[in-house]
Motif scaffolding. Sequence first.
Motif, PDB file in Angstrom:
ATOM      1  N   LEU A   1     123.679  39.533  55.253  1.00 13.73           N
ATOM      2  CA  LEU A   1     122.575  39.525  54.288  1.00 13.73           C
ATOM      3  C   LEU A   1     121.750  40.804  54.385  1.00 13.73           C
ATOM      4  CD1 LEU A   1     121.326  35.832  54.359  1.00 13.73           C
ATOM      5  CD2 LEU A   1     122.396  37.077  52.471  1.00 13.73           C
ATOM      6  N   LEU A   2     121.483  41.252  55.633  1.00 11.15           N
ATOM      7  CA  LEU A   2     120.728  42.496  55.814  1.00 11.15           C
ATOM      8  C   LEU A   2     121.472  43.667  55.175  1.00 11.15           C
ATOM      9  CD1 LEU A   2     119.423  42.266  59.495  1.00 11.15           C
ATOM     10  CD2 LEU A   2     118.043  42.452  57.432  1.00 11.15           C
ATOM     11  N   GLY A   3     122.795  43.713  55.400  1.00 11.58           N
ATOM     12  CA  GLY A   3     123.598  44.785  54.820  1.00 11.58           C
ATOM     13  C   GLY A   3     123.549  44.750  53.307  1.00 11.58           C
ATOM     14  N   ALA A   4     123.636  43.537  52.747  1.00 11.40           N
ATOM     15  CA  ALA A   4     123.591  43.393  51.293  1.00 11.40           C
ATOM     16  C   ALA A   4     122.240  43.827  50.761  1.00 11.40           C
ATOM     17  CB  ALA A   4     123.879  41.943  50.909  1.00 11.40           C
ATOM     18  N   PHE A   5     121.151  43.468  51.507  1.00  9.24           N
ATOM     19  CA  PHE A   5     119.804  43.835  51.070  1.00  9.24           C
ATOM     20  C   PHE A   5     119.653  45.353  51.011  1.00  9.24           C
ATOM     21  CE2 PHE A   5     115.674  45.313  52.648  1.00  9.24           C
ATOM     22  CZ  PHE A   5     114.899  44.993  51.538  1.00  9.24           C
ATOM     23  N   LEU A   6     120.147  46.030  52.073  1.00  8.93           N
ATOM     24  CA  LEU A   6     120.000  47.490  52.103  1.00  8.93           C
ATOM     25  C   LEU A   6     120.811  48.143  50.988  1.00  8.93           C
ATOM     26  CD1 LEU A   6     119.969  48.168  55.922  1.00  8.93           C
ATOM     27  CD2 LEU A   6     118.132  48.557  54.313  1.00  8.93           C
ATOM     28  N   SER A   7     121.996  47.613  50.704  1.00 18.40           N
ATOM     29  CA  SER A   7     122.800  48.180  49.622  1.00 18.40           C
ATOM     30  C   SER A   7     122.109  47.969  48.276  1.00 18.40           C
ATOM     31  CB  SER A   7     124.192  47.538  49.602  1.00 18.40           C
ATOM     32  OG  SER A   7     124.814  47.733  50.845  1.00 18.40           O
ATOM     33  N   LEU A   8     121.486  46.791  48.125  1.00 15.85           N
ATOM     34  CA  LEU A   8     120.739  46.523  46.894  1.00 15.85           C
ATOM     35  C   LEU A   8     119.587  47.511  46.736  1.00 15.85           C
ATOM     36  CD1 LEU A   8     120.022  44.590  44.478  1.00 15.85           C
ATOM     37  CD2 LEU A   8     118.444  43.492  46.057  1.00 15.85           C
ATOM     38  N   ALA A   9     118.838  47.714  47.860  1.00 12.16           N
ATOM     39  CA  ALA A   9     117.715  48.653  47.812  1.00 12.16           C
ATOM     40  C   ALA A   9     118.213  50.047  47.451  1.00 12.16           C
ATOM     41  CB  ALA A   9     116.996  48.672  49.159  1.00 12.16           C
ATOM     42  N   ALA A  10     119.385  50.414  47.982  1.00  6.50           N
ATOM     43  CA  ALA A  10     119.950  51.728  47.665  1.00  6.50           C
ATOM     44  C   ALA A  10     120.209  51.834  46.166  1.00  6.50           C
ATOM     45  CB  ALA A  10     121.240  51.947  48.446  1.00  6.50           C
TER      46      ALA A  10
ATOM     47  N   LEU B   1     123.175  52.215  57.240  1.00 11.95           N
ATOM     48  CA  LEU B   1     122.789  51.086  58.085  1.00 11.95           C
ATOM     49  C   LEU B   1     123.345  49.790  57.491  1.00 11.95           C
ATOM     50  CD1 LEU B   1     121.216  50.294  60.595  1.00 11.95           C
ATOM     51  CD2 LEU B   1     119.237  49.891  59.161  1.00 11.95           C
ATOM     52  N   GLY B   2     123.378  49.700  56.154  1.00 13.57           N
ATOM     53  CA  GLY B   2     123.955  48.524  55.505  1.00 13.57           C
ATOM     54  C   GLY B   2     125.403  48.334  55.905  1.00 13.57           C
ATOM     55  N   LEU B   3     126.154  49.437  55.883  1.00 19.19           N
ATOM     56  CA  LEU B   3     127.559  49.380  56.288  1.00 19.19           C
ATOM     57  C   LEU B   3     127.679  48.974  57.752  1.00 19.19           C
ATOM     58  CD1 LEU B   3     130.465  50.118  55.250  1.00 19.19           C
ATOM     59  CD2 LEU B   3     130.163  52.247  56.467  1.00 19.19           C
TER      60      LEU B   3
ATOM     61  N   PRO C   1     117.597  65.114  44.656  1.00 19.72           N
ATOM     62  CA  PRO C   1     117.462  64.895  46.095  1.00 19.72           C
ATOM     63  C   PRO C   1     116.898  63.518  46.439  1.00 19.72           C
ATOM     64  CG  PRO C   1     116.552  67.018  45.488  1.00 19.72           C
ATOM     65  CD  PRO C   1     116.856  66.307  44.221  1.00 19.72           C
ATOM     66  N   SER C   2     115.898  63.064  45.701  1.00 21.57           N
ATOM     67  CA  SER C   2     115.335  61.749  46.009  1.00 21.57           C
ATOM     68  C   SER C   2     116.369  60.650  45.814  1.00 21.57           C
ATOM     69  CB  SER C   2     114.134  61.452  45.114  1.00 21.57           C
ATOM     70  OG  SER C   2     113.254  62.528  45.102  1.00 21.57           O
ATOM     71  N   ARG C   3     117.152  60.785  44.746  1.00 21.21           N
ATOM     72  CA  ARG C   3     118.183  59.777  44.496  1.00 21.21           C
ATOM     73  C   ARG C   3     119.225  59.780  45.597  1.00 21.21           C
ATOM     74  NH1 ARG C   3     118.431  60.390  38.106  1.00 21.21           N
ATOM     75  NH2 ARG C   3     116.992  58.698  37.678  1.00 21.21           N
ATOM     76  N   LEU C   4     119.516  60.991  46.107  1.00 19.67           N
ATOM     77  CA  LEU C   4     120.485  61.061  47.198  1.00 19.67           C
ATOM     78  C   LEU C   4     119.988  60.314  48.429  1.00 19.67           C
ATOM     79  CD1 LEU C   4     121.772  64.697  46.990  1.00 19.67           C
ATOM     80  CD2 LEU C   4     123.106  62.628  46.752  1.00 19.67           C
ATOM     81  N   HIS C   5     118.674  60.399  48.676  1.00 17.88           N
ATOM     82  CA  HIS C   5     118.134  59.632  49.797  1.00 17.88           C
ATOM     83  C   HIS C   5     118.485  58.171  49.629  1.00 17.88           C
ATOM     84  CE1 HIS C   5     115.660  62.490  51.972  1.00 17.88           C
ATOM     85  NE2 HIS C   5     115.319  63.023  50.815  1.00 17.88           N
ATOM     86  N   ALA C   6     118.239  57.669  48.428  1.00 19.75           N
ATOM     87  CA  ALA C   6     118.500  56.253  48.170  1.00 19.75           C
ATOM     88  C   ALA C   6     119.996  55.951  48.217  1.00 19.75           C
ATOM     89  CB  ALA C   6     117.926  55.866  46.813  1.00 19.75           C
ATOM     90  N   ALA C   7     120.804  56.883  47.693  1.00 18.76           N
ATOM     91  CA  ALA C   7     122.229  56.577  47.545  1.00 18.76           C
ATOM     92  C   ALA C   7     122.979  56.669  48.858  1.00 18.76           C
ATOM     93  CB  ALA C   7     122.846  57.537  46.529  1.00 18.76           C
TER      94      ALA C   7
ATOM     95  N   SER D   1     115.609  53.352  57.454  1.00 23.32           N
ATOM     96  CA  SER D   1     116.371  52.689  56.393  1.00 23.32           C
ATOM     97  C   SER D   1     115.506  51.660  55.675  1.00 23.32           C
ATOM     98  CB  SER D   1     117.605  51.991  56.969  1.00 23.32           C
ATOM     99  OG  SER D   1     118.519  52.931  57.416  1.00 23.32           O
ATOM    100  N   PHE D   2     114.786  50.857  56.478  1.00 20.26           N
ATOM    101  CA  PHE D   2     113.948  49.849  55.841  1.00 20.26           C
ATOM    102  C   PHE D   2     112.758  50.489  55.137  1.00 20.26           C
ATOM    103  CE2 PHE D   2     116.359  47.039  58.613  1.00 20.26           C
ATOM    104  CZ  PHE D   2     116.654  46.028  57.709  1.00 20.26           C
ATOM    105  N   GLN D   3     112.293  51.620  55.685  1.00 21.59           N
ATOM    106  CA  GLN D   3     111.189  52.325  55.033  1.00 21.59           C
ATOM    107  C   GLN D   3     111.592  52.819  53.640  1.00 21.59           C
ATOM    108  OE1 GLN D   3     109.936  55.970  56.853  1.00 21.59           O
ATOM    109  NE2 GLN D   3     107.789  55.427  56.656  1.00 21.59           N
ATOM    110  N   VAL D   4     112.797  53.456  53.561  1.00 16.32           N
ATOM    111  CA  VAL D   4     113.257  53.953  52.260  1.00 16.32           C
ATOM    112  C   VAL D   4     113.549  52.780  51.323  1.00 16.32           C
ATOM    113  CG1 VAL D   4     115.104  55.189  51.080  1.00 16.32           C
ATOM    114  CG2 VAL D   4     114.125  56.134  53.143  1.00 16.32           C
ATOM    115  N   ALA D   5     114.113  51.697  51.872  1.00 11.58           N
ATOM    116  CA  ALA D   5     114.373  50.513  51.046  1.00 11.58           C
ATOM    117  C   ALA D   5     113.070  49.981  50.467  1.00 11.58           C
ATOM    118  CB  ALA D   5     115.059  49.437  51.883  1.00 11.58           C
TER     119      ALA D   5
END
Lengths: 142, 180
Positions: free
Chosen positions: A16-25, A48-50, A36-42, B82-86
């Motif tokens: 679930l944590l991994g899925a959450f981080l991928s969703l946030a990405a 960490l999700g992986l 550049p900002s999008r790359l941070h997210a992508a 990671s959680f901060q950026v999320a």
Amino acid sequence: MSTDDILTLIAGIFLLLGAFLSLAAGVGLVRFHDVPSRLHAATKPQILGLLFVLTAIALEAQSWSTLLAVAPVLVFQMLTAPISAHMVARAGYRTGNLRKDELLVDDLGEAIDRVTRTEDDAVGDMVDPDDPAAASSARPPS
Amino acid sequence: MTQDARVRQRLWQQLPLLVGLVVLWMLLWGSLSLLNLVTGILVALLVTRVFFLPPVELSGRFNIFWLALFLAKFFGDLVFASFQVAYQALRPSGISQSSLIAVQLVTRSDFVLTLTSIALSLVPGSLVVEVDRERSILYLHALNTRNLDDVDAVRAQALRVEYLIVRVLGSKEDVKAVTS
């Protein structure tokens, strides 16, 4: 509750944590404004999700061969993601896909300006009258 | 004689790479067998001949204690950031200003420079946009820098990562330079 149940529970939480981080990405990819900002997210929360998802797989399978198959996946992701991010960011900066108005500090722009200005000086003796120190300021920014 | 010594030195420099490739080959096959070992060595030799790269200059130092410290800091940063950026991606106000920050590193070693860039790139919130290899300057893109104190914090963080990596495997000169 046996240890197996507990491990399954932990694996579930990690998934679930991994899925959450991928969703946030994914959300960050849509909401952020420039390359550049999008790359941070992508490229980042997804590492960490992986890691979480792979840990969940290893916990659930509990075999050495799975662990050994999973380890290279993580290592290659960790080695290649920064490089692809760097190449795209570099290209993004040079093609101007960057919101300069949202930058607080732009050391790279200053460095590029300085280099191009000194090159101009060297070629055509075109010293900028407003900035006599331009030619001598090609030092690394401190 | 000198020719021999040079060949031997080159072999030692290449050895970690060759061992790494053989281990990777066996991991991909998922089994430990003599056949895998032999084919792995053959493939590793072939790959290093066909895709020739200049040898990585290792310093010969390696410190397990500092490696543990580095890994602890690295994974701590990874989870926190990671959680901060999320959170920044999901919160209604989004992100504010970001910055492109030049960081002057201490080391002159390509290997340490590369490892520092990768470690910084993996931790969310900083992204290496440009590398000035001759002067050892990294240009980092950092998210959400509200004021100049945040910029200084990013710089200090990058230098801290470099310090730990040099402490793990940097040359003696680099260690002296980062500790002074």
